[in-house]
Scaffold this motif. Structure first.
Motif, PDB file in Angstrom:
ATOM      1  N   ALA A 149       5.937  -9.890  18.477  1.00  0.00           N
ATOM      2  CA  ALA A 149       5.723 -11.013  17.563  1.00  0.00           C
ATOM      3  C   ALA A 149       4.320 -10.959  16.959  1.00  0.00           C
ATOM      4  O   ALA A 149       4.140 -11.178  15.752  1.00  0.00           O
ATOM      5  CB  ALA A 149       5.945 -12.330  18.285  1.00  0.00           C
ATOM      6  N   LEU A 150       3.317 -10.654  17.772  1.00  0.00           N
ATOM      7  CA  LEU A 150       1.951 -10.555  17.269  1.00  0.00           C
ATOM      8  C   LEU A 150       1.818  -9.401  16.280  1.00  0.00           C
ATOM      9  O   LEU A 150       1.168  -9.530  15.238  1.00  0.00           O
ATOM     10  CB  LEU A 150       0.968 -10.365  18.422  1.00  0.00           C
ATOM     11  N   HIS A 151       2.458  -8.294  16.596  1.00  0.00           N
ATOM     12  CA  HIS A 151       2.400  -7.137  15.710  1.00  0.00           C
ATOM     13  C   HIS A 151       3.043  -7.458  14.361  1.00  0.00           C
ATOM     14  O   HIS A 151       2.493  -7.136  13.307  1.00  0.00           O
ATOM     15  CB  HIS A 151       3.093  -5.949  16.373  1.00  0.00           C
ATOM     16  N   ASN A 202       2.694  -8.518   8.645  1.00  0.00           N
ATOM     17  CA  ASN A 202       3.018  -9.390   7.515  1.00  0.00           C
ATOM     18  C   ASN A 202       1.755  -9.877   6.822  1.00  0.00           C
ATOM     19  O   ASN A 202       1.694  -9.971   5.594  1.00  0.00           O
ATOM     20  CB  ASN A 202       3.866 -10.574   7.970  1.00  0.00           C
ATOM     21  N   ARG A 203       0.719 -10.183   7.610  1.00  0.00           N
ATOM     22  CA  ARG A 203      -0.551 -10.626   7.039  1.00  0.00           C
ATOM     23  C   ARG A 203      -1.172  -9.509   6.193  1.00  0.00           C
ATOM     24  O   ARG A 203      -1.691  -9.743   5.106  1.00  0.00           O
ATOM     25  CB  ARG A 203      -1.498 -11.029   8.164  1.00  0.00           C
ATOM     26  N   LYS A 204      -1.089  -8.282   6.706  1.00  0.00           N
ATOM     27  CA  LYS A 204      -1.630  -7.137   5.980  1.00  0.00           C
ATOM     28  C   LYS A 204      -0.878  -6.916   4.673  1.00  0.00           C
ATOM     29  O   LYS A 204      -1.485  -6.675   3.628  1.00  0.00           O
ATOM     30  CB  LYS A 204      -1.540  -5.883   6.853  1.00  0.00           C
ATOM     31  N   GLN A 257      -0.618  -7.350  -1.290  1.00  0.00           N
ATOM     32  CA  GLN A 257       0.037  -7.885  -2.479  1.00  0.00           C
ATOM     33  C   GLN A 257      -0.924  -8.745  -3.287  1.00  0.00           C
ATOM     34  O   GLN A 257      -0.956  -8.665  -4.517  1.00  0.00           O
ATOM     35  CB  GLN A 257       1.266  -8.712  -2.100  1.00  0.00           C
ATOM     36  N   ASP A 258      -1.714  -9.567  -2.604  1.00  0.00           N
ATOM     37  CA  ASP A 258      -2.690 -10.415  -3.299  1.00  0.00           C
ATOM     38  C   ASP A 258      -3.728  -9.561  -4.023  1.00  0.00           C
ATOM     39  O   ASP A 258      -4.076  -9.839  -5.170  1.00  0.00           O
ATOM     40  CB  ASP A 258      -3.386 -11.356  -2.313  1.00  0.00           C
ATOM     41  N   GLU A 259      -4.208  -8.523  -3.350  1.00  0.00           N
ATOM     42  CA  GLU A 259      -5.184  -7.639  -3.978  1.00  0.00           C
ATOM     43  C   GLU A 259      -4.587  -6.950  -5.199  1.00  0.00           C
ATOM     44  O   GLU A 259      -5.244  -6.800  -6.230  1.00  0.00           O
ATOM     45  CB  GLU A 259      -5.690  -6.603  -2.981  1.00  0.00           C
ATOM     46  N   LYS A 260      -3.332  -6.549  -5.095  1.00  0.00           N
ATOM     47  CA  LYS A 260      -2.659  -5.881  -6.211  1.00  0.00           C
ATOM     48  C   LYS A 260      -2.517  -6.836  -7.395  1.00  0.00           C
ATOM     49  O   LYS A 260      -2.756  -6.458  -8.547  1.00  0.00           O
ATOM     50  CB  LYS A 260      -1.292  -5.387  -5.753  1.00  0.00           C
TER      51      LYS A 260
END
Length: 59
Positions: free
Chosen positions: A13-15, A20-22, A27-30
């Motif tokens: 779950a942590l992974h 997902n955060r990465k 996507q935001d940077e793109k």
């Protein structure tokens, strides 16, 4: 019947959360990069069109 060792769902779950955060960050940077390029292109087009209109000979 023995089921075997317990699965480590906490680490999974942590992974997944970190992955997902990465992905969201990438996507935001793109999107930000595309927006910057878009504004730069429009700015250059405006500059080019204003330069072209200034260089036209007066009839």
């Amino acid at each position: 019947m023995p089921k075997g060792p317990e699965k480590n769902t906490k680490n999974k779950a942590l992974h997944t959360k970190l992955v997902n955060r990465k992905k969201a960050k990438l996507q935001d940077e793109k999107k930000e990069k595309a927006l910057r390029l878009k504004t730069l292109v429009t700015r250059m087009n405006q500059k080019k069109s204003s330069d072209d209109s200034n260089n036209l000979p007066n009839l």
